[in-house]
Design a protein around this motif. Structure first.
Motif, PDB file in Angstrom:
ATOM      1  N   PRO A  61      -0.706  -1.887   1.532  1.00 49.95           N
ATOM      2  CA  PRO A  61      -0.210  -1.046   2.644  1.00 49.95           C
ATOM      3  C   PRO A  61      -1.035   0.222   2.828  1.00 49.95           C
ATOM      4  O   PRO A  61      -1.286   0.636   3.968  1.00 49.95           O
ATOM      5  CB  PRO A  61       1.230  -0.721   2.233  1.00 49.95           C
ATOM      6  CG  PRO A  61       1.617  -1.810   1.289  1.00 49.95           C
ATOM      7  CD  PRO A  61       0.369  -2.132   0.535  1.00 49.95           C
ATOM      8  N   TYR A  62      -1.461   0.850   1.719  1.00 47.60           N
ATOM      9  CA  TYR A  62      -2.228   2.095   1.848  1.00 47.60           C
ATOM     10  C   TYR A  62      -3.595   1.799   2.480  1.00 47.60           C
ATOM     11  O   TYR A  62      -4.048   2.523   3.375  1.00 47.60           O
ATOM     12  CB  TYR A  62      -2.408   2.745   0.480  1.00 47.60           C
ATOM     13  CG  TYR A  62      -2.967   4.154   0.553  1.00 47.60           C
ATOM     14  CD1 TYR A  62      -2.113   5.252   0.687  1.00 47.60           C
ATOM     15  CD2 TYR A  62      -4.339   4.382   0.518  1.00 47.60           C
ATOM     16  CE1 TYR A  62      -2.625   6.541   0.772  1.00 47.60           C
ATOM     17  CE2 TYR A  62      -4.856   5.669   0.602  1.00 47.60           C
ATOM     18  CZ  TYR A  62      -3.991   6.746   0.722  1.00 47.60           C
ATOM     19  OH  TYR A  62      -4.495   8.017   0.827  1.00 47.60           O
ATOM     20  N   CYS A  63      -4.250   0.720   2.003  1.00 45.96           N
ATOM     21  CA  CYS A  63      -5.538   0.330   2.582  1.00 45.96           C
ATOM     22  C   CYS A  63      -5.383  -0.011   4.067  1.00 45.96           C
ATOM     23  O   CYS A  63      -6.226   0.355   4.892  1.00 45.96           O
ATOM     24  CB  CYS A  63      -6.103  -0.861   1.814  1.00 45.96           C
ATOM     25  SG  CYS A  63      -7.788  -1.327   2.269  1.00 45.96           S
ATOM     26  N   ASN A  64      -4.291  -0.678   4.413  1.00 42.84           N
ATOM     27  CA  ASN A  64      -4.027  -1.010   5.810  1.00 42.84           C
ATOM     28  C   ASN A  64      -3.865   0.251   6.654  1.00 42.84           C
ATOM     29  O   ASN A  64      -4.325   0.313   7.794  1.00 42.84           O
ATOM     30  CB  ASN A  64      -2.765  -1.870   5.895  1.00 42.84           C
ATOM     31  CG  ASN A  64      -2.487  -2.374   7.285  1.00 42.84           C
ATOM     32  OD1 ASN A  64      -3.330  -3.002   7.916  1.00 42.84           O
ATOM     33  ND2 ASN A  64      -1.297  -2.102   7.790  1.00 42.84           N
ATOM     34  N   GLY A  65      -3.206   1.266   6.083  1.00 42.60           N
ATOM     35  CA  GLY A  65      -3.048   2.527   6.808  1.00 42.60           C
ATOM     36  C   GLY A  65      -4.377   3.197   7.098  1.00 42.60           C
ATOM     37  O   GLY A  65      -4.585   3.751   8.187  1.00 42.60           O
ATOM     38  N   HIS A  78      -5.221   5.249  -7.475  1.00 42.61           N
ATOM     39  CA  HIS A  78      -5.596   4.823  -8.828  1.00 42.61           C
ATOM     40  C   HIS A  78      -5.427   3.331  -9.046  1.00 42.61           C
ATOM     41  O   HIS A  78      -5.523   2.850 -10.174  1.00 42.61           O
ATOM     42  CB  HIS A  78      -4.807   5.604  -9.892  1.00 42.61           C
ATOM     43  CG  HIS A  78      -4.873   7.097  -9.705  1.00 42.61           C
ATOM     44  ND1 HIS A  78      -6.042   7.817  -9.832  1.00 42.61           N
ATOM     45  CD2 HIS A  78      -3.918   7.985  -9.358  1.00 42.61           C
ATOM     46  CE1 HIS A  78      -5.803   9.096  -9.599  1.00 42.61           C
ATOM     47  NE2 HIS A  78      -4.515   9.227  -9.284  1.00 42.61           N
ATOM     48  N   GLU A  79      -5.142   2.614  -7.991  1.00 41.15           N
ATOM     49  CA  GLU A  79      -5.091   1.157  -7.998  1.00 41.15           C
ATOM     50  C   GLU A  79      -5.118   0.694  -6.542  1.00 41.15           C
ATOM     51  O   GLU A  79      -4.921   1.488  -5.628  1.00 41.15           O
ATOM     52  CB  GLU A  79      -3.821   0.647  -8.682  1.00 41.15           C
ATOM     53  CG  GLU A  79      -2.534   1.076  -7.981  1.00 41.15           C
ATOM     54  CD  GLU A  79      -1.297   0.508  -8.657  1.00 41.15           C
ATOM     55  OE1 GLU A  79      -1.430  -0.512  -9.361  1.00 41.15           O
ATOM     56  OE2 GLU A  79      -0.212   1.073  -8.489  1.00 41.15           O
ATOM     57  N   PHE A  80      -5.378  -0.617  -6.353  1.00 42.69           N
ATOM     58  CA  PHE A  80      -5.419  -1.110  -4.983  1.00 42.69           C
ATOM     59  C   PHE A  80      -4.015  -1.401  -4.481  1.00 42.69           C
ATOM     60  O   PHE A  80      -3.237  -2.087  -5.137  1.00 42.69           O
ATOM     61  CB  PHE A  80      -6.261  -2.390  -4.875  1.00 42.69           C
ATOM     62  CG  PHE A  80      -6.297  -2.940  -3.469  1.00 42.69           C
ATOM     63  CD1 PHE A  80      -6.865  -2.217  -2.439  1.00 42.69           C
ATOM     64  CD2 PHE A  80      -5.722  -4.164  -3.179  1.00 42.69           C
ATOM     65  CE1 PHE A  80      -6.875  -2.709  -1.142  1.00 42.69           C
ATOM     66  CE2 PHE A  80      -5.736  -4.665  -1.892  1.00 42.69           C
ATOM     67  CZ  PHE A  80      -6.316  -3.932  -0.867  1.00 42.69           C
TER      68      PHE A  80
END
Length: 313
Positions: free
Chosen positions: A253-257, A248-250
């Motif tokens: 670390p999650y995008c990198n994963g 629900h937001e950028f």
């Protein structure tokens, strides 16, 4: 004429019989000197930090350290090129003066670096510069390119007039050494690739809906890693969408994963990701895990029976 051992009145250094035996059998004088220097420091410093004190270059002290590791007298090193914060050599003032007086190339390098940075180098600064040259073995022309690169990077990030510290230059120098950049040609090629990556950064920032601002230092590390993995902005934009949908937001670390998972799967282009990265099928589409197979079959049979009843068969 026979000689008599003189016992000094200062602090003693004690060697175990096993250490003495191992060093004598190996016959490596450099390893013995390094071990004595370590004992004098009570093992409180890393072996390579003594390069300046022993006046050895990196190759010589690494060879002596390797012998001590093989003899079990020091613990194995984690990396072939240490981090400067942990294992940088310390150079006494007299050694720095000796290099300034007797090494014309080093003296010329100091003058050029002072001119580039717009300041007089302090004794600790000179020690850092000497470490890059004497310990890491970087040639003077490569060190100067390194200094110019750091100066341009700091000015671009923080504005004209800002200059890098020698510690910042040292950290980048160790990074170059780990990459094997030790010639002018290799440095020029690295700087060419770095410039191309910098030119591409705005495209990645727009893909992440972050506008036209410059990335921060930590953000740039992520973007550089994604570039080195082989991801174009369009692929990063897909990872951005998935991140926002899930979090629900950028979140960096999650995008990198997500991108690391795609990299491990060999998916790098937007087309490859769209074609091959599919979410797991729902429970209705996927048979239950082992242990629930009989229940799954029972539910499926109930559904078939219901369909038969609904059709009036």
């Amino acid at each position: 004429m026979a000689s008599v051992l003189i016992h000094a009145a200062d602090e003693s250094v004690t060697l175990t019989a096993r250490a003495v035996q191992g060093l004598l059998e190996r016959g490596d004088g450099d390893a013995a000197l390094l071990y004595l220097a370590l004992l004098r420091r009570h093992g409180a410093v890393a072996p390579r930090a003594l390069a300046g004190e022993l006046r050895w270059d990196r190759g010589r002290i690494e060879a002596a350290e390797q012998t001590l590791r093989e003899l079990g007298l020091v613990a194995p090193a984690a990396e072939s090129v240490p981090e400067p914060a942990d294992e940088r050599p310390e150079y006494p003032r007299e050694d720095i003066v000796r290099h300034l007086d007797g090494d014309g190339e080093f003296r010329g390098l100091v003058a050029e670096v002072e001119r580039k940075l717009g300041k007089k180098l302090t004794t600790p600064d000179l020690g850092v510069l000497l470490g890059l040259s004497d310990y890491l073995g970087l040639p003077a022309d490569v060190i100067y390119l390194l200094v110019c690169h750091c100066a341009e990077r700091v000015a671009r990030r923080y504005g004209e007039g800002r200059r890098p510290t020698l510690r910042q230059i040292e950290r980048e120098g160790y990074a170059w050494a780990r990459r094997g950049i030790d010639t002018q040609a290799e440095a020029a090629e690295y700087l060419r690739r770095y410039a191309l990556r910098q030119e591409a950064l705005p495209g990645y920032m727009r893909a992440l809906q972050l506008g036209d601002r410059a990335p921060s230092a930590s953000e740039e590390k992520y973007l550089s890693a994604w570039q080195e993995m082989g991801f174009e902005p369009e692929a990063v934009a897909i990872a951005y969408d998935k991140t926002v949908l899930r979090c629900h937001e950028f979140k960096w670390p999650y995008c990198n994963g997500i991108l690391k998972k795609w990299h491990e799967a060999g998916l790098h282009t937007a087309q490859e990701i769209r074609e091959k990265d599919h979410p797991p099928r729902s429970r209705e589409e996927t048979p239950a895990a082992s242990g629930g197979d009989e229940m799954w079959k029972y539910v499926q049979q109930l559904r078939r029976d219901r369909e038969v009843t609904d059709h009036g068969v």
